[in-house]
Design an enzyme around this catalytic site. Structure first.
Site, PDB file in Angstrom:
ATOM      1  N   LYS A 114      66.236  51.707   3.960  1.00 60.22           N
ATOM      2  CA  LYS A 114      65.203  52.745   3.961  1.00 60.22           C
ATOM      3  C   LYS A 114      65.725  54.037   3.358  1.00 60.22           C
ATOM      4  O   LYS A 114      66.911  54.328   3.451  1.00 60.22           O
ATOM      5  CB  LYS A 114      64.734  53.023   5.396  1.00 60.22           C
ATOM      6  CG  LYS A 114      64.029  51.852   6.056  1.00 60.22           C
ATOM      7  CD  LYS A 114      63.402  52.259   7.376  1.00 60.22           C
ATOM      8  CE  LYS A 114      62.618  51.115   7.974  1.00 60.22           C
ATOM      9  NZ  LYS A 114      61.899  51.516   9.198  1.00 60.22           N
ATOM     10  N   LYS A 153      46.167  51.684   6.148  1.00 57.40           N
ATOM     11  CA  LYS A 153      45.575  51.175   7.378  1.00 57.40           C
ATOM     12  C   LYS A 153      44.113  50.825   7.120  1.00 57.40           C
ATOM     13  O   LYS A 153      43.426  51.508   6.356  1.00 57.40           O
ATOM     14  CB  LYS A 153      45.669  52.237   8.485  1.00 57.40           C
ATOM     15  CG  LYS A 153      47.110  52.515   8.908  1.00 57.40           C
ATOM     16  CD  LYS A 153      47.187  53.724   9.820  1.00 57.40           C
ATOM     17  CE  LYS A 153      48.640  54.069  10.111  1.00 57.40           C
ATOM     18  NZ  LYS A 153      48.766  55.424  10.696  1.00 57.40           N
ATOM     19  N   GLU A 156      58.896  57.348  13.144  1.00 55.98           N
ATOM     20  CA  GLU A 156      58.868  58.706  12.598  1.00 55.98           C
ATOM     21  C   GLU A 156      57.802  59.509  13.322  1.00 55.98           C
ATOM     22  O   GLU A 156      57.017  58.961  14.097  1.00 55.98           O
ATOM     23  CB  GLU A 156      58.567  58.685  11.096  1.00 55.98           C
ATOM     24  CG  GLU A 156      57.264  58.022  10.731  1.00 55.98           C
ATOM     25  CD  GLU A 156      57.080  57.897   9.200  1.00 55.98           C
ATOM     26  OE1 GLU A 156      56.218  58.583   8.670  1.00 55.98           O
ATOM     27  OE2 GLU A 156      57.818  57.109   8.574  1.00 55.98           O
ATOM     28  N   ASN A 176      54.593  62.265  12.665  1.00 53.74           N
ATOM     29  CA  ASN A 176      53.695  62.874  11.689  1.00 53.74           C
ATOM     30  C   ASN A 176      53.138  64.166  12.260  1.00 53.74           C
ATOM     31  O   ASN A 176      52.645  64.188  13.383  1.00 53.74           O
ATOM     32  CB  ASN A 176      52.533  61.937  11.355  1.00 53.74           C
ATOM     33  CG  ASN A 176      53.020  60.623  10.780  1.00 53.74           C
ATOM     34  OD1 ASN A 176      53.880  60.607   9.903  1.00 53.74           O
ATOM     35  ND2 ASN A 176      52.511  59.527  11.287  1.00 53.74           N
ATOM     36  N   ARG A 197      50.468  66.077  11.518  1.00 51.69           N
ATOM     37  CA  ARG A 197      49.137  66.401  10.974  1.00 51.69           C
ATOM     38  C   ARG A 197      48.074  65.750  11.846  1.00 51.69           C
ATOM     39  O   ARG A 197      48.393  64.912  12.692  1.00 51.69           O
ATOM     40  CB  ARG A 197      49.009  65.822   9.556  1.00 51.69           C
ATOM     41  CG  ARG A 197      49.205  64.309   9.539  1.00 51.69           C
ATOM     42  CD  ARG A 197      48.878  63.634   8.237  1.00 51.69           C
ATOM     43  NE  ARG A 197      48.931  62.184   8.362  1.00 51.69           N
ATOM     44  CZ  ARG A 197      50.019  61.432   8.244  1.00 51.69           C
ATOM     45  NH1 ARG A 197      51.179  62.002   7.979  1.00 51.69           N
ATOM     46  NH2 ARG A 197      49.969  60.124   8.401  1.00 51.69           N
TER      47      ARG A 197
HETATM   48  C1  MV4 Z   1      60.318  48.542   9.439  1.00 51.86           C
HETATM   49  C2  MV4 Z   1      59.743  47.261   9.472  1.00 51.86           C
HETATM   50  C3  MV4 Z   1      60.474  46.236  10.037  1.00 51.86           C
HETATM   51  N1  MV4 Z   1      61.714  46.477  10.510  1.00 51.86           N
HETATM   52  N2  MV4 Z   1      61.558  48.728   9.934  1.00 51.86           N
HETATM   53  C4  MV4 Z   1      57.114  50.623   6.682  1.00 51.86           C
HETATM   54  C5  MV4 Z   1      56.755  52.054   6.558  1.00 51.86           C
HETATM   55  C6  MV4 Z   1      57.785  52.802   7.302  1.00 51.86           C
HETATM   56  N3  MV4 Z   1      57.296  54.037   7.800  1.00 51.86           N
HETATM   57  C7  MV4 Z   1      58.227  51.863   8.346  1.00 51.86           C
HETATM   58  N4  MV4 Z   1      57.925  50.549   7.843  1.00 51.86           N
HETATM   59  C8  MV4 Z   1      58.466  49.455   8.384  1.00 51.86           C
HETATM   60  N5  MV4 Z   1      59.694  49.586   8.936  1.00 51.86           N
HETATM   61  C9  MV4 Z   1      62.225  47.705  10.444  1.00 51.86           C
HETATM   62  N6  MV4 Z   1      63.460  47.915  10.898  1.00 51.86           N
HETATM   63  C10 MV4 Z   1      58.449  47.100   8.951  1.00 51.86           C
HETATM   64  C11 MV4 Z   1      57.808  48.210   8.393  1.00 51.86           C
HETATM   65  C12 MV4 Z   1      56.498  47.984   7.870  1.00 51.86           C
HETATM   66  C13 MV4 Z   1      55.368  48.566   8.464  1.00 51.86           C
HETATM   67  C14 MV4 Z   1      55.447  49.411   9.564  1.00 51.86           C
HETATM   68  C15 MV4 Z   1      54.335  49.983  10.103  1.00 51.86           C
HETATM   69  C16 MV4 Z   1      53.084  49.690   9.567  1.00 51.86           C
HETATM   70  C17 MV4 Z   1      52.973  48.881   8.491  1.00 51.86           C
HETATM   71  C18 MV4 Z   1      54.104  48.311   7.920  1.00 51.86           C
HETATM   72  C19 MV4 Z   1      53.970  47.462   6.816  1.00 51.86           C
HETATM   73  C20 MV4 Z   1      55.077  46.912   6.258  1.00 51.86           C
HETATM   74  C21 MV4 Z   1      56.347  47.175   6.773  1.00 51.86           C
END
Ligand code: MV4
Length: 443
Positions: A156, A235, A286, A288, A290
């Site tokens: 990331k 979303k 994280e 947000n 807003r």
């Molecule tokens: C992840 C994950 C799986 N494992 N972290 C995508 C956006 C970012 N803000 C966090 N995300 C993800 N982090 C780990 N360690 C899967 C996602 C992710 C996801 C998270 C929330 C909503 C939609 C998503 C779609 C794809 C991947």
């Protein structure tokens, strides 16, 4: 606070203006040349054209927005979501000009905008983090961490978020291959090439906790929204409460979020995002700073106006002592102008429009008959938000409302049918859906 300039467009600009009007506050709209006929310009007390269609030369152009604030005589700015809403520089410039930014301080926006720093705070207050590196890593360290936590892992970007800059890696070879690419991409996208490593959570749910915090250290949490129904980080459907949380887990998450907000002196409305894995463990993602697109589902179940509280907090009011009680269930469907086959944006002229209604239904939209949806901005046309006593009743009501909904016109296509498919599916009805559900539905 007598006049608020709304530095946004579309449904959220109207949403904010409605509350302003109810509170006796005058409103100023800003608009691009492409939005001269948009509903938000008609509903405001005053409207100012700030530039051409391209967001970078209008809604994202800080000097132009500042000029509009100056000439309009507004004493506060509501940034809505997207655009400049979480831009700490903009918040700083607004403050320096003697105006009120309706949102967290520039310092807070800066802190929560740095995902590594935000995770450090989360860790400090005891919020579980996905196992991974402590902060940014170089390639050597990334290999060490990966061998310790085991594959699959994700790479990331420290400056990323909202779905940008995440890569899944299944073995050493892929890590060696993808690490330099991820760094380059982060450098280009964010001007910050720092990367970190996490264990990949398979098929999680996306849960977020809503919070309000005033200037005096009072923090109120308003439960969760589940936002697992998404496609490519857009979303599609959000709901509150989530059927995946027990009351005990909800309280635990809310209390940790309150600690996080107190720790950083958070002010305003905010959201803390979590992943919930298949064993029910939650992990901080994280924060947000807003108002979010999906805030109405929280408003429907708690019976409060979150924008009203953003404004009250910004003008120095204290949160009230009593906690709003949660009643029933709410589901939001984001109706987008998109081609059902290609998912490409499908702007065009609205020729026929019929909005559903009846008990438990709210539609937030900027559409009207004869309006032409411009191609320059996101494709959100309307938010259908339905309330019911039980989740089953809410799903049935949402399906009924989707059947009533009519939007059509030259070149205009919508995702109404996709919503019907998701809501009719066994997985969604049983609450067994996760963040990859829509992708799997499309196969
Ligand atoms: C992840 C994950 C799986 N494992 N972290 C995508 C956006 C970012 N803000 C966090 N995300 C993800 N982090 C780990 N360690 C899967 C996602 C992710 C996801 C998270 C929330 C909503 C939609 C998503 C779609 C794809 C991947």
């Amino acid at each position: 606070m007598q006049t608020i300039l709304i530095a946004n467009r579309g449904e959220i600009a109207i949403r904010v203006m409605r509350t302003c009007r109810e509170m006796g506050i005058k409103t100023v709209a800003i608009y691009s040349e492409a939005d001269a006929n948009s509903m938000h310009t008609k509903l405001a007390d005053k409207s100012i054209c700030i530039g051409p269609a391209e967001p970078s030369r209008s809604y994202l152009d800080i000097p132009r927005v500042m000029s509009a604030i100056e000439v309009s005589g507004a004493d506060a700015v509501h940034p809505g979501y997207g655009f400049l809403s979480e831009n700490s520089k903009f918040a700083e410039i607004v403050r320096a000009s003697g105006k009120i930014f309706i949102g967290p301080s520039p310092e807070t926006l800066e802190l929560i905008g740095d995902k590594v720093k935000a995770k450090e705070v989360a860790k400090k207050v005891g919020i579980p983090l996905v196992p991974g590196s402590d902060g940014p890593v170089d390639f050597q360290k990334a290999m060490e961490v990966a061998s310790k936590i085991g594959y699959p892992v994700v790479i990331k970007a420290a400056a990323g978020g909202g779905g940008r800059g995440i890569r899944v890696v299944n073995n050493d070879r892929e890590l060696r291959e993808k690490f330099p690419l991820a760094m380059q991409e982060a450098e280009v996208a964010f001007g910050d090439g720092r990367l970190y490593i996490e264990k990949y959570i398979i098929n999680p749910k996306h849960i977020e906790i809503q919070v309000l915090a005033d200037k005096y250290g009072n923090v109120l949490t308003l439960g969760e929204r589940e936002c697992s129904i998404q496609r490519r980080h857009q979303k599609l459907i959000e709901e509150a409460p989530s059927s995946a949380l027990t009351e005990e887990k909800r309280k635990q998450m809310e209390s940790l979020v309150a600690s996080f907000c107190r720790e950083i002196g958070y002010e305003g409305a905010g959201t803390v995002e979590f992943l919930l894995d298949q064993d029910g463990n939650f992990y901080f993602m994280e924060m947000n700073g807003r108002i979010q697109v999906e805030h109405p589902v929280t408003e429907m179940v708690y019976g409060i106006d979150l924008v009203e509280w953003q404004i009250r907090i910004a003008r120095g009011e204290k949160l009230s002592k009593e906690r709003p009680q949660k009643v029933g269930y709410a589901i939001e469907c984001r109706i987008n102008a998109e081609d059902p086959n290609t998912f490409l944006p499908s702007p065009g002229k609205v020729e026929e429009l019929y909005l559903p209604g009846g008990y438990g239904i709210r539609v937030d939209t900027h559409l009207y008959c004869g309006y032409t949806v411009p191609p320059y901005y996101d494709s959100l046309l309307a938010k259908l938000v339905c309330w019911g006593k039980t989740r089953e009743e809410t799903i049935a009501r949402t399906l009924r409302a989707l059947e009533e909904f009519r939007i059509s016109g030259q070149g205009l296509k919508t995702n109404l049918d996709l919503h019907k498919r998701v809501l009719s599916s066994r997985e969604f009805q049983q609450g067994k859906h996760h963040i990859r559900f829509v992708e799997e539905l499309m196969l």
